[in-house]
Design a protein around this motif. Sequence first.
Motif, PDB file in Angstrom:
ATOM      1  N   PRO A 145       0.958  -0.983   0.019  1.00  0.00           N
ATOM      2  CA  PRO A 145       0.014  -0.110   0.192  1.00  0.00           C
ATOM      3  C   PRO A 145       0.801   1.255  -0.050  1.00  0.00           C
ATOM      4  O   PRO A 145       1.837   1.408   0.523  1.00  0.00           O
ATOM      5  CB  PRO A 145      -0.724  -0.163   1.248  1.00  0.00           C
ATOM      6  N   SER A 146       0.347   2.346  -0.832  1.00  0.00           N
ATOM      7  CA  SER A 146       1.078   3.383  -0.902  1.00  0.00           C
ATOM      8  C   SER A 146       1.275   4.316   0.418  1.00  0.00           C
ATOM      9  O   SER A 146       0.170   4.428   1.220  1.00  0.00           O
ATOM     10  CB  SER A 146       0.604   4.210  -2.133  1.00  0.00           C
ATOM     11  N   ARG A 147       2.201   5.036   0.419  1.00  0.00           N
ATOM     12  CA  ARG A 147       2.229   6.012   1.539  1.00  0.00           C
ATOM     13  C   ARG A 147       1.865   7.447   1.113  1.00  0.00           C
ATOM     14  O   ARG A 147       2.477   7.953   0.237  1.00  0.00           O
ATOM     15  CB  ARG A 147       3.767   5.901   2.259  1.00  0.00           C
ATOM     16  N   TRP A 148       0.951   8.127   1.830  1.00  0.00           N
ATOM     17  CA  TRP A 148       0.497   9.342   1.046  1.00  0.00           C
ATOM     18  C   TRP A 148       1.092  10.418   1.630  1.00  0.00           C
ATOM     19  O   TRP A 148       1.501  11.592   0.842  1.00  0.00           O
ATOM     20  CB  TRP A 148      -1.061   9.569   1.719  1.00  0.00           C
ATOM     21  N   VAL A 149       1.782  10.361   2.839  1.00  0.00           N
ATOM     22  CA  VAL A 149       2.452  11.445   3.207  1.00  0.00           C
ATOM     23  C   VAL A 149       3.808  11.080   4.190  1.00  0.00           C
ATOM     24  O   VAL A 149       3.550  10.043   4.941  1.00  0.00           O
ATOM     25  CB  VAL A 149       1.580  12.306   4.481  1.00  0.00           C
ATOM     26  N   ASP A 150       4.852  11.667   3.922  1.00  0.00           N
ATOM     27  CA  ASP A 150       5.901  11.398   4.402  1.00  0.00           C
ATOM     28  C   ASP A 150       5.976  11.351   5.943  1.00  0.00           C
ATOM     29  O   ASP A 150       5.085  12.122   6.696  1.00  0.00           O
ATOM     30  CB  ASP A 150       7.347  12.163   4.038  1.00  0.00           C
ATOM     31  N   PRO A 151       6.819  10.752   6.892  1.00  0.00           N
ATOM     32  CA  PRO A 151       6.799  10.882   8.323  1.00  0.00           C
ATOM     33  C   PRO A 151       6.985  12.184   8.606  1.00  0.00           C
ATOM     34  O   PRO A 151       7.969  12.972   8.048  1.00  0.00           O
ATOM     35  CB  PRO A 151       8.019   9.841   8.697  1.00  0.00           C
ATOM     36  N   GLY A 152       6.212  12.833   9.868  1.00  0.00           N
ATOM     37  CA  GLY A 152       6.627  13.895  10.108  1.00  0.00           C
ATOM     38  C   GLY A 152       7.638  14.317  10.971  1.00  0.00           C
ATOM     39  O   GLY A 152       7.915  15.743  11.178  1.00  0.00           O
ATOM     40  N   LEU A 153       8.585  13.377  11.177  1.00  0.00           N
ATOM     41  CA  LEU A 153       9.794  13.872  11.967  1.00  0.00           C
ATOM     42  C   LEU A 153      10.770  12.555  11.285  1.00  0.00           C
ATOM     43  O   LEU A 153      10.596  11.548  11.230  1.00  0.00           O
ATOM     44  CB  LEU A 153       9.832  13.780  13.070  1.00  0.00           C
ATOM     45  N   ALA A 154      12.158  13.340  10.857  1.00  0.00           N
ATOM     46  CA  ALA A 154      13.106  12.371  10.715  1.00  0.00           C
ATOM     47  C   ALA A 154      13.518  11.355  11.785  1.00  0.00           C
ATOM     48  O   ALA A 154      13.638  11.756  12.916  1.00  0.00           O
ATOM     49  CB  ALA A 154      14.210  12.864   9.880  1.00  0.00           C
ATOM     50  N   LEU A 155      14.043  10.018  11.694  1.00  0.00           N
ATOM     51  CA  LEU A 155      14.194   9.214  12.783  1.00  0.00           C
ATOM     52  C   LEU A 155      15.610   9.707  13.533  1.00  0.00           C
ATOM     53  O   LEU A 155      15.529   9.923  14.760  1.00  0.00           O
ATOM     54  CB  LEU A 155      14.784   8.052  12.062  1.00  0.00           C
ATOM     55  N   GLU A 156      16.397  10.422  12.854  1.00  0.00           N
ATOM     56  CA  GLU A 156      17.807  10.981  13.262  1.00  0.00           C
ATOM     57  C   GLU A 156      17.271  12.416  13.908  1.00  0.00           C
ATOM     58  O   GLU A 156      18.160  12.966  14.939  1.00  0.00           O
ATOM     59  CB  GLU A 156      18.563  11.542  12.000  1.00  0.00           C
ATOM     60  N   ASP A 157      15.970  12.813  13.845  1.00  0.00           N
ATOM     61  CA  ASP A 157      15.871  14.278  14.448  1.00  0.00           C
ATOM     62  C   ASP A 157      14.965  13.853  15.799  1.00  0.00           C
ATOM     63  O   ASP A 157      14.499  14.843  16.613  1.00  0.00           O
ATOM     64  CB  ASP A 157      15.075  15.147  13.553  1.00  0.00           C
ATOM     65  N   LEU A 158      14.733  12.607  16.328  1.00  0.00           N
ATOM     66  CA  LEU A 158      14.116  12.314  17.325  1.00  0.00           C
ATOM     67  C   LEU A 158      14.876  12.658  18.686  1.00  0.00           C
ATOM     68  O   LEU A 158      16.180  12.357  18.510  1.00  0.00           O
ATOM     69  CB  LEU A 158      13.765  11.097  17.484  1.00  0.00           C
ATOM     70  N   PRO A 159      14.179  12.975  19.847  1.00  0.00           N
ATOM     71  CA  PRO A 159      15.049  13.039  20.829  1.00  0.00           C
ATOM     72  C   PRO A 159      15.247  11.392  21.314  1.00  0.00           C
ATOM     73  O   PRO A 159      15.058  10.526  20.747  1.00  0.00           O
ATOM     74  CB  PRO A 159      13.814  13.424  21.935  1.00  0.00           C
ATOM     75  N   THR A 160      16.156  11.325  22.456  1.00  0.00           N
ATOM     76  CA  THR A 160      16.577  10.082  22.500  1.00  0.00           C
ATOM     77  C   THR A 160      15.206   9.275  23.125  1.00  0.00           C
ATOM     78  O   THR A 160      14.340   9.738  23.929  1.00  0.00           O
ATOM     79  CB  THR A 160      17.571  10.180  23.920  1.00  0.00           C
ATOM     80  N   ILE A 161      15.246   7.949  22.394  1.00  0.00           N
ATOM     81  CA  ILE A 161      13.964   7.221  22.927  1.00  0.00           C
ATOM     82  C   ILE A 161      14.055   6.186  23.884  1.00  0.00           C
ATOM     83  O   ILE A 161      14.851   5.244  23.927  1.00  0.00           O
ATOM     84  CB  ILE A 161      13.656   6.552  21.701  1.00  0.00           C
ATOM     85  N   ASP A 162      13.438   6.240  25.010  1.00  0.00           N
ATOM     86  CA  ASP A 162      13.478   5.589  26.266  1.00  0.00           C
ATOM     87  C   ASP A 162      12.840   4.036  25.768  1.00  0.00           C
ATOM     88  O   ASP A 162      13.341   3.135  26.160  1.00  0.00           O
ATOM     89  CB  ASP A 162      12.757   6.162  27.216  1.00  0.00           C
TER      90      ASP A 162
END
Length: 354
Positions: free
Chosen positions: A134-151
């Motif tokens: 299935p197609s993605r309509w909209v790119d992710p709202g935040l790049a993985l590299e721009d995330l804060p540290t994920i606990d």
Amino acid sequence: MIKKPSHYLFTLGFILAIATLQVKGQPEAVGALLFDSAPIDKQGRFTNYQADLSHGSAAVRLSFFLRRIGTVFRSDEGAPKKVANDGSILRNNSGTPTATWIGHATLLVQMDGVNFLTDPIWSQTPSPVPFIGPSRWVDPGLALEDLPTIDFVVISHNHYDHLDLPSLRKLAALNFETVFFVPQGNGDLLRKNGIDQVRELNWGDTASYKGTTIHCLPTQHWSKRSLTDTRKALWSSWAITGTERRFYFAGDTGYFEGFKEIGAKLGPFDLAAVPIGAYEPNAMMEASHMNPEEAVQAAIDVQTNIAVAMHFGTFDLSDEPISEPPLRFKAAAKDTKLGDTNSWVLDVGETKEF
């Protein structure tokens, strides 16, 4: 916004999405169990409190898959808007509770000193084969590299649009200490892909993390990633509760009476994320997906102050018009205690405080 051609014959493999073998490790329990463990049928497979779900007749399913092939030409008109978000405010957040919609069922939540993700998917297609599905309509709202540290990460079930191994591998590589909470039976799949910080929970199990409690809770759905492992791995919803905020993630689910029990035992919540899309054709989807009106009722049942819509407008998964779910969600919430103010429909990449 993007719309890539897709070979929808392979969507059958996506919808048939399946899971892994059971794992022996158990989480550290916190307090008494509030919910019964998931039922297991005579074949040793997980099932719902209300037994097996109907996915419609063979004719309904076949016509649905045939329509999926034609949607390669479907317009993206009505897809959610995307707003710029470079993550800087989120990385510097020192304590404000926030929720950011990355897209589909992926939310970044910051509360009680922790940062966590729900069902993270950054891939362009929810499929075992890149660029097919299935197609993605909209790119992710935040790049993985721009995330804060994920606990930590919570995953609702193993369908490809909710358990996306490429995204999980990247998250694990970004921070080796990130913990991945999964429903029982999904741990081996992650470990086989190099993700070792995995905790498996059954319904009613809880685990503690940095002052918060992670609750694995019932939901009404199913699991599958191949042709042979239907319901061999569990599905769940999740609650994350701390001293300052309480958050509920419904995952992927049909409407069921369990929402009222969750609200009675763990509510009220400050924020609940509820799925509002993938409900047509009704005969095929009704048992395992909520329509927008049911999502509003589920939010009321779990006793949340604010409901945020998710699971719509990101991937081309079902027959309803792309723009319809959020409109129906807002209309259904208008005359309830949620009203217009506390029924959130976020733009992709938008952050709101709660």
